[in-house]
Enzyme design. Sequence first.
Site, short mmCIF file in Angstrom:
data_model
loop_
_atom_site.label_atom_id
_atom_site.label_comp_id
_atom_site.label_asym_id
_atom_site.label_seq_id
_atom_site.Cartn_x
_atom_site.Cartn_y
_atom_site.Cartn_z
N MET A 253 0.92 -1.13 0.09
CA MET A 253 0.09 -0.03 -0.07
C MET A 253 0.95 1.33 -0.11
O MET A 253 0.31 2.40 0.53
CB MET A 253 -0.94 0.12 1.20
CG MET A 253 -1.97 -1.23 1.09
SD MET A 253 -3.47 -0.86 1.93
CE MET A 253 -2.84 -0.73 3.84
N HIS B 273 9.39 -3.59 3.20
CA HIS B 273 9.03 -3.61 1.81
C HIS B 273 9.98 -3.86 0.92
O HIS B 273 10.03 -4.77 0.03
CB HIS B 273 7.97 -2.46 1.39
CG HIS B 273 6.78 -1.89 2.01
ND1 HIS B 273 6.88 -0.92 2.97
CD2 HIS B 273 5.95 -2.70 1.99
CE1 HIS B 273 5.69 -0.99 3.36
NE2 HIS B 273 5.03 -1.97 3.00
N GLN C 193 -10.24 -2.46 2.65
CA GLN C 193 -9.74 -3.10 4.09
C GLN C 193 -9.32 -2.03 5.22
O GLN C 193 -9.23 -2.49 6.39
CB GLN C 193 -8.22 -3.92 3.64
CG GLN C 193 -7.09 -2.88 3.33
CD GLN C 193 -5.98 -3.65 2.86
OE1 GLN C 193 -5.77 -4.01 1.77
NE2 GLN C 193 -5.02 -3.68 3.85
N ASP D 37 2.71 -9.05 9.21
CA ASP D 37 1.20 -9.29 9.10
C ASP D 37 0.88 -10.50 9.22
O ASP D 37 0.41 -11.16 8.11
CB ASP D 37 0.39 -8.50 7.98
CG ASP D 37 0.41 -6.92 7.98
OD1 ASP D 37 -0.15 -6.66 8.78
OD2 ASP D 37 1.33 -6.50 7.32
#
Length: 280
Positions: free
Chosen positions: A31, A38, A62, A151
Amino acid sequence: MTKILKTIEELQDFVRNIKKSGNSVGFVPTMGALHEGHLTLARTALKNCDACIVSIFVNPKQFAPHEDFDRYPRMMDKDTALLRTIGVDAVFAPDVETMYPIGYQTTVTVGEVSKPLEGEFRPTHFAGVATVVARLLLLVGADKAFFGEKDYQQLQVITQMATDLAIPTKIVGVPIVREESGLALSSRNAYLSGQEKKIADQLNVVLFAMADELKAGTDIAHIEKNAAQKLLDLGFDSIDYCTIRDAKTLMPPTAETKARRILAAVKLGKTRLIDNIAAN
Ligand code: PAF
């Protein structure tokens, strides 16, 4: 040269050309507001595949209405510059109308594994994640897709969804990247004030202490209760959960449990932080 792809046609032409020459494609959905976590995913994709595509899309589905969709950090130019420095082949940056065209109707919901933990506190979250990730995986058609263990429940939900829907992309989990303090990197760390950051640094310390206690044979309920109190004493405002679970089902461990995971979600001011570690 990092290509910026905005449309589905541009994306699919790009992928077709890579595959035509027999090369493999690695995909990293994000995102944006990219950090070293990342970049590690993208580097892992580059190491494991011939080409790497990173998507940047802040997925409205989300976020619940009261969550941080509007204030979620957006920094497209900085993000693409970072991806260029590590040699990412293309960035797919669709707009909302491309991902959810007029008339779009489908939602992907994953069963049991989305229900506990994040599922209790963010009941619509994983349907939003599974929906966008399913669509992205099918649009890109990559050989492998890389997701951070930060996550952790999301990774389990996506793995289950890809298996159930027979999506041919292999889902690969990548270990959490931490700051020197041990704080797990997150785009949401940018919201923390100086004082909050000092408190946030202690979250991982509490989780690793829980792992030590578990190894020493202390009762799970006792470990969880102590840890929750410790977090409040350290200055966290509230605790959504801080718990030891079966690493696959994310339910309380049973006699069948092969591996355990310690997971926490806590609030600090307006920021919600999550973290998790493996436990024996
Ligand atoms: O982990 C994230 O950043 C998002 O949930 C993802 C997987 C890119 C889907 O929007």
